[in-house]
Design a protein around this motif. Structure first.
Motif, PDB file in Angstrom:
ATOM      1  N   UNK A 118      -7.065  -1.794  -5.321  1.00 49.99           N
ATOM      2  CA  UNK A 118      -7.103  -0.754  -6.355  1.00 49.99           C
ATOM      3  C   UNK A 118      -5.692  -0.550  -6.913  1.00 49.99           C
ATOM      4  N   UNK A 119      -5.196  -1.592  -7.553  1.00 50.74           N
ATOM      5  CA  UNK A 119      -3.799  -1.645  -7.984  1.00 50.74           C
ATOM      6  C   UNK A 119      -3.433  -0.548  -8.971  1.00 50.74           C
ATOM      7  N   UNK A 120      -4.356  -0.136  -9.822  1.00 49.97           N
ATOM      8  CA  UNK A 120      -4.032   0.866 -10.839  1.00 49.97           C
ATOM      9  C   UNK A 120      -3.503   2.148 -10.205  1.00 49.97           C
ATOM     10  N   UNK A 121      -4.053   2.525  -9.058  1.00 55.10           N
ATOM     11  CA  UNK A 121      -3.623   3.757  -8.395  1.00 55.10           C
ATOM     12  C   UNK A 121      -2.179   3.643  -7.912  1.00 55.10           C
ATOM     13  N   UNK A 122      -1.883   2.629  -7.102  1.00 55.49           N
ATOM     14  CA  UNK A 122      -0.546   2.488  -6.525  1.00 55.49           C
ATOM     15  C   UNK A 122       0.505   2.231  -7.605  1.00 55.49           C
ATOM     16  N   UNK A 123       0.163   1.387  -8.589  1.00 58.83           N
ATOM     17  CA  UNK A 123       1.131   1.095  -9.648  1.00 58.83           C
ATOM     18  C   UNK A 123       1.410   2.317 -10.501  1.00 58.83           C
ATOM     19  N   UNK A 179       0.960  12.394  -2.241  1.00 49.49           N
ATOM     20  CA  UNK A 179       0.669  13.814  -2.014  1.00 49.49           C
ATOM     21  C   UNK A 179      -0.654  14.239  -2.639  1.00 49.49           C
ATOM     22  N   UNK A 180      -1.202  13.410  -3.499  1.00 48.42           N
ATOM     23  CA  UNK A 180      -2.449  13.724  -4.187  1.00 48.42           C
ATOM     24  C   UNK A 180      -2.891  12.531  -5.002  1.00 48.42           C
ATOM     25  N   UNK A 181      -3.791  12.769  -5.939  1.00 49.85           N
ATOM     26  CA  UNK A 181      -4.433  11.668  -6.643  1.00 49.85           C
ATOM     27  C   UNK A 181      -3.860  11.366  -8.024  1.00 49.85           C
ATOM     28  N   UNK A 182      -2.974  12.205  -8.543  1.00 58.37           N
ATOM     29  CA  UNK A 182      -2.581  12.054  -9.946  1.00 58.37           C
ATOM     30  C   UNK A 182      -1.073  12.115 -10.114  1.00 58.37           C
ATOM     31  N   UNK A 183      -0.482  10.938 -10.376  1.00 52.65           N
ATOM     32  CA  UNK A 183       0.960  10.886 -10.587  1.00 52.65           C
ATOM     33  C   UNK A 183       1.373  11.643 -11.845  1.00 52.65           C
ATOM     34  N   UNK A 184       0.483  11.710 -12.822  1.00 57.40           N
ATOM     35  CA  UNK A 184       0.834  12.341 -14.097  1.00 57.40           C
ATOM     36  C   UNK A 184       0.946  13.857 -13.994  1.00 57.40           C
ATOM     37  N   UNK A 185       0.375  14.442 -12.948  1.00 49.72           N
ATOM     38  CA  UNK A 185       0.443  15.898 -12.792  1.00 49.72           C
ATOM     39  C   UNK A 185       1.405  16.308 -11.682  1.00 49.72           C
ATOM     40  N   UNK A 186       2.275  15.388 -11.274  1.00 48.51           N
ATOM     41  CA  UNK A 186       3.334  15.755 -10.353  1.00 48.51           C
ATOM     42  C   UNK A 186       3.192  15.275  -8.928  1.00 48.51           C
ATOM     43  N   UNK A 187       2.098  14.601  -8.584  1.00 47.56           N
ATOM     44  CA  UNK A 187       1.982  14.063  -7.239  1.00 47.56           C
ATOM     45  C   UNK A 187       3.002  12.946  -7.051  1.00 47.56           C
ATOM     46  N   UNK A 227       0.849  -1.186   0.000  1.00 46.02           N
ATOM     47  CA  UNK A 227       0.000   0.000   0.000  1.00 46.02           C
ATOM     48  C   UNK A 227       0.886   1.238   0.000  1.00 46.02           C
ATOM     49  N   UNK A 228       0.364   2.334  -0.513  1.00 50.18           N
ATOM     50  CA  UNK A 228       1.109   3.589  -0.565  1.00 50.18           C
ATOM     51  C   UNK A 228       0.238   4.732  -0.082  1.00 50.18           C
ATOM     52  N   UNK A 229       0.888   5.810   0.315  1.00 53.22           N
ATOM     53  CA  UNK A 229       0.242   7.104   0.522  1.00 53.22           C
ATOM     54  C   UNK A 229       0.941   8.104  -0.381  1.00 53.22           C
ATOM     55  N   UNK A 288       4.905   9.812  -4.290  1.00 57.59           N
ATOM     56  CA  UNK A 288       4.800   8.886  -3.166  1.00 57.59           C
ATOM     57  C   UNK A 288       5.417   9.505  -1.919  1.00 57.59           C
ATOM     58  N   UNK A 289       4.797   9.270  -0.770  1.00 55.54           N
ATOM     59  CA  UNK A 289       5.395   9.721   0.481  1.00 55.54           C
ATOM     60  C   UNK A 289       5.427   8.640   1.563  1.00 55.54           C
ATOM     61  N   UNK A 290       4.796   7.490   1.294  1.00 57.09           N
ATOM     62  CA  UNK A 290       4.871   6.369   2.226  1.00 57.09           C
ATOM     63  C   UNK A 290       4.599   5.078   1.472  1.00 57.09           C
ATOM     64  N   UNK A 291       5.367   4.034   1.793  1.00 59.10           N
ATOM     65  CA  UNK A 291       5.176   2.705   1.219  1.00 59.10           C
ATOM     66  C   UNK A 291       5.201   1.692   2.353  1.00 59.10           C
TER      67      UNK A 291
END
Length: 246
Positions: free
Chosen positions: A90-95, A11-19, A7-9, A21-24
């Protein structure tokens, strides 16, 4: 089999716009047993969290400022996960976030280093069509205690998901009828497997109302997968029986 619940946490919802990872958090299962060989990182994302994300995980920029950057923990993460089957809700989000971070290092996508993927959200939707299948909802439905979960946390959520996954797949290993084999308990001491053949087990038939409700659940699964679910298919006979029948 070695499996990792991840699981991950962010900074926001969209990796494509610059968010970022801050926790794994990762929890290890070997042959469906928790080993305690877990992995957990807080990561300096080099940016602030969106207010909505901060309200979910509570990890402030100040708290994360002295934590390692992703590049500093990437090799340890990759080696820990190498060759394992990965379980994510919800693997698509974390991956999406892991692949973005790996791409920054010039590495192939995350799953190319692993042996397979199980998305428990997709599995839950097949098992419980038309119902809420968030991690909290599954904990409540499957009897997993999550009373201590006030904020999201990668390791805490991975630990809860491990219990949820084992509950979702319970029964795959519990009815052992092979005689004369031993196994080890959690303390490493061999345990003798007990044959069910020695017991006079009662047969309790389902009531008509229960059969109707069960058929309704299967109808919902059939509709969701646009086909016939496995519970309505006749199992193939063992090879020896098939040959004898021929």
């Amino acid at each position: 089999m070695r499996q990792l619940i991840l699981d991950t946490e962010t900074t926001g919802l969209n990796a494509k716009t610059g968010d970022r990872l801050l926790e794994i958090g990762c929890v290890e299962l070997v042959n469906r047993r928790l080993t305690g060989n877990n992995l957990h990182f807080y990561i300096n994302p080099e940016r602030d969290s969106d207010p909505g994300a901060l309200a979910v995980h509570g990890l402030t920029t100040e708290f994360l400022s002295d934590k390692p950057k992703f590049a500093e923990i990437a090799e340890q993460l990759r080696e820990y996960c190498r060759g394992a089957e990965i379980i994510i809700h919800n693997a698509a989000f974390d991956l999406g976030f892991l692949d973005m971070e790996f791409a920054r290092l010039g590495w192939p996508p995350f799953m190319e280093h692993c042996s397979g993927l199980i998305d428990t959200l997709l599995r839950a939707r097949e098992m419980f069509p038309g119902r809420r299948n968030s991690l909290d909802a599954l904990c409540e439905r499957l009897g997993v205690n999550n009373a201590h979960r006030t904020l999201h946390g990668a390791l805490l959520d991975a630990e809860l998901l491990a219990d949820v996954y084992l509950a979702m797949t319970r029964g795959q290993e519990s009815l052992v009828i092979d005689e004369g084999e031993n196994d080890e308990g959690n303390d490493g001491v061999p345990r003798e497997k007990i044959s069910l053949r020695q017991f006079e087990l009662p047969v309790i038939l389902a009531a008509t109302e229960e059969i109707t409700l069960h058929d309704g659940v299967l109808d919902g699964i059939d509709k969701g997968i646009k086909g016939t679910c496995v519970w309505r298919k006749e199992p193939a006979p063992p090879e020896g029986e098939a040959a004898a029948a021929a």
